[in-house]
Enzyme design. Structure first.
Site, PDB file in Angstrom:
ATOM      1  N   GLY B 320       0.584  -1.208   0.477  1.00 16.32           N
ATOM      2  CA  GLY B 320      -0.388  -0.039   0.032  1.00 16.32           C
ATOM      3  C   GLY B 320       0.862   1.179  -0.004  1.00 16.32           C
ATOM      4  N   SER B 321       0.232   2.348   0.779  1.00 18.52           N
ATOM      5  CA  SER B 321       1.154   3.898   0.354  1.00 18.52           C
ATOM      6  C   SER B 321       2.383   3.627   1.707  1.00 18.52           C
ATOM      7  CB  SER B 321       0.363   4.480   1.774  1.00 18.52           C
ATOM      8  OG  SER B 321      -1.036   4.627   0.745  1.00 18.52           O
ATOM      9  N   THR B 322       2.498   2.850   1.440  1.00 13.69           N
ATOM     10  CA  THR B 322       3.926   2.663   2.887  1.00 13.69           C
ATOM     11  C   THR B 322       4.875   2.515   1.128  1.00 13.69           C
ATOM     12  OG1 THR B 322       4.569   0.125   2.456  1.00 13.69           O
ATOM     13  CG2 THR B 322       3.116   1.491   5.180  1.00 13.69           C
ATOM     14  N   ASP B 645      -5.662   6.651   2.150  1.00 13.87           N
ATOM     15  CA  ASP B 645      -5.261   6.544   1.102  1.00 13.87           C
ATOM     16  C   ASP B 645      -6.255   5.025   0.448  1.00 13.87           C
ATOM     17  OD1 ASP B 645      -2.331   5.655   2.561  1.00 13.87           O
ATOM     18  OD2 ASP B 645      -3.936   4.346   2.606  1.00 13.87           O
TER      19      ASP B 645
END
Lengths: 381, 657
Positions: B320-322, B645
């Protein structure tokens, strides 16, 4: 000739005078070796084996001397009857064994367990001796004449084989063979029978049970199955071989004391003796046995009657067979068939049989000058 | 008379022949004696010694497993077991029947006993039951006269005093299998009831933990009973193994994760020490040691929260956004964007015939790099990814430890996936579509990573771009010895300090600037402040229809359809020392489900090591007071609702032509 008449009616004192006491001493010495070995087998205890064996020996000694005192003609007269009784007992055991629980080979008399096959070892010799007693060389040459004695041999051998007691069957057959030979049966007949026997081996192999074949295979190559069937013989060879020339010392045999050696107080007692006393001990024992044989031959051949000679030589041969089969067996020369080492192995029946037999040999010797007629009565004229 | 004489002559002659034959046979016996006792004597003497001298193996005590402070995690316990020597019992079944009147023996045990009895020599004892209570032992001892061949033996058994805690790390020991016997020549394995490591640390360091078996030369009799001992060699006990795990922290993390299907990893960004590796739910490794019933086993493997899986190394999730941190770094390093170049987010972006949405309806407006990271703006990253190309992003991600295993000293570590053109052609047989670049650049699509990999990625960002590798054993284990690890000397990843600093500034803003996606969960104690990045990984695509009927709330969806929540962070901000990654499966979104856990763990680790100076790691870090961020409670409340997100991807599948 002067002695003949007096000998036939000897007093008990005279008879005792004529007992070969050196022979009795020899038997005692061998038995004493047995006591020592049993003492060692029990890790330095007279119990449970040595003490009982001494008692049995003493009883046997009395029996031996008593038998020696009995007139040889008595045995001649009763030879067939005794044989018949032994045969009936053998059949009785066979029937009871098949009806009852498993193979019981003995009749319990309370103080001793009587094995008909053991009795047969003596009565067969007596019966055969009686049969051949009156036979001339010409008689023996006739094949028909040999049919009854052959029957006398095959009946008990068959019964014993059925038990199955391979050792006794072997001994009965070989001792009888020796008596046939001594009675004058022609050598070529033996050759014929032996070659026929050899020819029958492949056929016999086919009819043998698996465990019987296994025994023979293991005998030929015991290393094949070191933990199973070959275990006994391999352990016996290890114990014996590790004894070396002079042995490990009295009571110091590792293999026998650590129980690697099976049946160390009975069938494999020779191994234990040879482990502790080495080859020297083994050879000394064999020499003592040989001395017994020499005595047996000497005493038998001094007898005037064919019956006495045959009885003496037949029983001496039986004794030899004990010695040879047992020692050859523990050294891996013949299959393990369960024959004890005479006068040494722990066990009452064999001891009694042997001492009874020695009593007969002594009787043969004591009554050596008695002449016996063809029908068994003494030929006084 | 003459006839008698004839016969006497014949019998005399024949007796002589017979006697001669007997003498010959007796001589043969003497010859045989000579052969066995003189010629072959040495051979048989050796065999006799082999017979009576038995080499007994002495099992060494298995090494304990300790945490970094010496707290035991796996120990040995006295174990009374009942053995049976088949040779000494008349009838195995009868004896077992009598024994079963005292202690329960089930059919399963019976078949095993029968099998082992057949396989082993009859004087080798077979284990009937282990872990007997003292009462059982006493009752068996009283009844020994009726139980031929049965004996009691005191052995050692493995015990995990913490039960579920750290079970995934420790693994368990179990009976030696036939395959193990084939693979190893260590005679210890043939000992009855010997246990070897079957999973986890127990398996990886099994040889060191096992130690070297001693030997005892004993004189035995034919049934194998010992008569006396002749010689003894004690062998080497197993090594006591220290892990890098801090048990108290581990416990804290596991409690904090609670009932969630989740995992947490904390590593030292300089040394690679793994201080925490928790995976929930867990299992009790003691159950494997004593033998699991088939019912227990079924329950374990059918649990949808996979208690047997170490999710920290074997759970692969879309990051994901990491993952945007990697996209940002790749873009900066490739020069396709600069830190203060601003990009406009109108809330959506068209690439070819696909429309991609930002998680924030209406968009973020114009953002620079720090703003992009702080707000986790999807459109910003779509755009810089488009400029950079996914090949470069993938290459950067791999440099930071994603896409392949990290060589952790634990089995079943998985490598995750970092896709690129070649990967896609090789695995799917398709070429890379331009529309896939933005999706993968925000950590969706094909990208997958394990929590450990994400923690390592964060550590490498925080330590200035050095290729730190994680490990669990405090020391290097060589053979059966522990050798202290040399001072770390990790390779430089070759990323410019400026780019790293910029990305880290973004991470700082996420946590410590109002409006950052993790502002609400920041560490308020400035000395311990963290920097991080939220993430959530979509499990189920949100359909057009669902969008039309209104933004569907995660809480309304079934558990297994909810997004995974991720959070990566390092602390303290001023002088980073620890990196942490928390993944909560189906935890909805990183900021609310994973973030607070990571924050609390990071507070705890700093309390333990950086402030109290308890058992401090190699270097001491003074904690400077930081005053750069002021805390405003009102803004904090605002941030609590910041919705990270929810990238609503409506990919070109015909609906949206």
């Amino acid at each position: 000739m002067h002695f003949r008449f007096s000998r036939s009616e000897m007093s008990l004192r005279e008879k005792l005078w004529h007992v070969s006491w050196s022979f009795v001493l020899l038997v005692t010495v061998i038995c004493s070796v047995g006591f020592l070995t049993l003492y060692s087998a029990a890790n330095g205890n007279v119990d449970p084996w040595a003490s009982r064996q001494i008692v049995r020996f003493l009883v046997g000694l009395v029996v031996m001397l008593a038998v020696a005192m009995v007139d040889i003609r008595f045995w001649m007269r009763w030879a067939y009857v005794l044989y018949a009784v032994a045969l009936v007992l053998l059949i009785a055991v066979e029937i009871r064994g098949s009806v009852g629980m498993g193979a019981q080979r003995w009749i319990d008399l309370g103080f001793i367990q009587l094995q008909p096959s053991e009795i047969m070892k003596i009565t067969l010799v007596l019966a055969l001796a009686r049969y051949f007693h009156g036979a001339s060389y010409q008689d023996v040459g006739r094949p028909v004449f040999l049919i009854p004695p052959l029957m006398m041999v095959f009946l008990p051998v068959g019964l014993v084989l059925k038990q199955p007691d391979l050792g006794t069957a072997m001994m009965l057959t070989l001792a009888s063979g020796a008596m046939f030979f001594l009675a004058g049966v022609r050598v070529w007949k033996f050759a014929l029978i032996i070659s026929a026997g050899l020819a029958a081996i492949p056929v016999a192999w086919k009819f043998m049970r698996e465990y019987q074949r296994q025994r023979i295979i293991t005998f030929l190559n015991p290393e094949n199955d070191p933990l199973g069937a070959g275990y006994h013989i391999l352990q016996s060879k290890i114990a014996l071989g590790s004894g070396g020339l002079f042995g490990k010392g009295f009571m110091l045999g590792t293999q026998s004391h650590l129980n690697f050696l099976p049946e160390k107080q009975t069938d494999f007692i020779f191994t234990m003796l040879a482990e502790e006393w080495g080859m020297v001990g083994g050879v000394v024992l064999v020499a003592l046995y040989t001395l017994i044989l020499v005595y047996g031959y000497a005493m038998s051949l001094r007898a005037r009657s064919q019956f006495a000679r045959l009885v003496g030589l037949g029983l001496t041969t039986t004794f030899f067979l004990y010695v040879f089969i047992n020692i050859a067996m523990v050294m891996g020369l013949v299959p393990v068939v369960g024959v004890p080492l005479p006068l040494i192995s722990y066990g009452g029946t064999a001891m009694l049989t042997l001492l009874f037999g020695f009593g007969l040999i002594l009787s043969v010797y004591i009554h050596r000058d008695i002449h016996i007629g063809r029908r068994g009565a003494s030929d006084d004229i | 008379m003459s006839r008698d004489n004839d016969r006497a002559k014949i019998i005399g002659r024949r007796a002589l022949l017979l006697g001669g034959g007997k003498l010959a046979l007796l001589s043969a016996l003497v010859g045989r004696m000579y052969y066995l006792q003189v010629l072959e004597a040495d051979k048989y003497a050796t065999l006799a010694d082999e017979n009576r001298i038995n080499l007994r193996l002495l099992p060494p005590p298995r090494g304990r497993i300790l945490d970094r402070n010496g707290v035991p995690m796996a120990v040995n316990q006295q174990n009374y077991r009942v053995l049976i020597v088949t040779e000494q019992t008349d009838d195995l079944d009868d004896t077992l029947d009598s024994l079963s009147n005292i202690i329960p023996i089930n059919d399963h045990d019976r078949t095993r006993i029968a099998r082992e009895a057949k396989r082993r020599r009859s004087f080798v004892p077979v284990t009937v039951r282990e872990n007997l209570s003292w009462e059982d032992v006493a009752r068996i001892e009283i009844n020994t006269p009726d139980l031929p061949g049965v004996m009691i033996d005191v052995g050692q058994s493995r015990n995990y005093p913490l039960e579920g805690l750290g079970a995934h790390l420790l693994g368990y020991v179990s009976a030696v299998s036939e395959a193990d016997l084939q693979a190893s020549s260590d005679p210890l394995l043939e000992l009855p009831g010997f246990r070897i490591g079957k999973a986890g640390i127990e398996r990886v360091y099994d040889l060191a933990l096992r130690g070297k078996g001693g030997t005892s030369q004993v004189e035995v009799n034919a049934v194998g009973r010992t008569i006396r001992e002749l010689k003894r060699d004690e062998g080497e006990p197993g090594l006591d193994l220290n892990l890098t795990i801090d048990l108290e922290l581990q416990q804290f993390a596991a409690q904090r994760l609670g009932d969630e299907s989740a995992s947490a990893v904390v590593i030292d960004i300089h040394t690679g020490d793994v201080l925490v590796m928790a995976s929930t739910p867990s299992f009790d490794p003691n159950a494997f040691n004593r033998g699991l019933s088939s019912e227990e086993w079924k329950t374990l493997i059918s649990n949808p929260r996979a208690p047997l899986t170490n999710k920290a190394i074997a759970g692969q999730y879309p990051p994901g956004s990491t993952f945007k941190l990697m996209t940002a770094l790749a873009a900066l390093e490739s020069g396709s964007v600069t830190g203060d170049q601003r990009i406009l987010c109108p809330g959506q972006m068209n690439i070819g015939n696909i429309t991609l949405h930002c998680w924030k309806k209406g968009g973020h407006g114009s953002l620079d790099m720090v703003g992009g990271i702080k707000n986790s703006c999807d459109v910003y990253f779509y755009e810089i990814a488009r400029r950079t190309g996914f090949e470069r992003i993938a290459e950067m991600a791999k440099r930071f430890g994603l896409g392949s295993t990290l060589g952790l000293d634990l089995p079943s570590e998985r490598g995750g996936t970092i896709p690129n053109r070649d990967w896609k052609r090789a695995t799917l047989g398709q070429s890379w579509y331009p529309g896939e670049t933005p999706i993968n650049a925000i950590g969706q699509g094909y990208v997958q990573a394990t929590p450990l990999q994400l923690a390592v990625m964060t550590a490498r960002l925080a330590n200035g771009g050095f290729a730190v590798m994680p490990h669990l054993a405090r020391d290097n284990i060589e053979g059966v010895h522990a050798i202290a690890r040399p001072a770390p000397n990790w390779a430089d990843l070759g990323v410019s300090r400026q780019s790293l600093a910029l990305v880290r500034r973004g991470m700082n803003a996420v946590c410590n600037e109002p409006g950052g996606t993790a502002y609400s969960i920041r560490i308020k104690d400035e000395g311990m402040a963290m920097s991080g990045k939220t993430g959530s990984a979509q499990v189920k695509r949100i359909t057009m229809r669902e969008r039309e009927i209104g933004m569907k709330k995660m809480e309304d969806m079934p558990w297994k359809d909810r997004d995974h929540a991720l959070f990566v962070a390092y602390a303290p901000e001023s002088e980073p020392r620890y990196a942490c990654c928390v993944v909560v499966e189906h935890g909805s979104h990183g900021g609310s489900a994973a973030g607070p856990v990571a924050r609390d763990i990071l507070i705890e680790v700093q309390k333990r090591y950086l402030q109290r100076n308890v058992q401090s790691p190699p270097e001491e870090h003074p904690v400077p007071q930081q005053t750069s961020h002021r805390h405003d409670p009102s803004v904090e409340e605002e941030g609590a609702h910041s919705h990270d997100d929810d990238e609503d991807e409506d990919q070109g599948n015909g609906d949206h032509g």
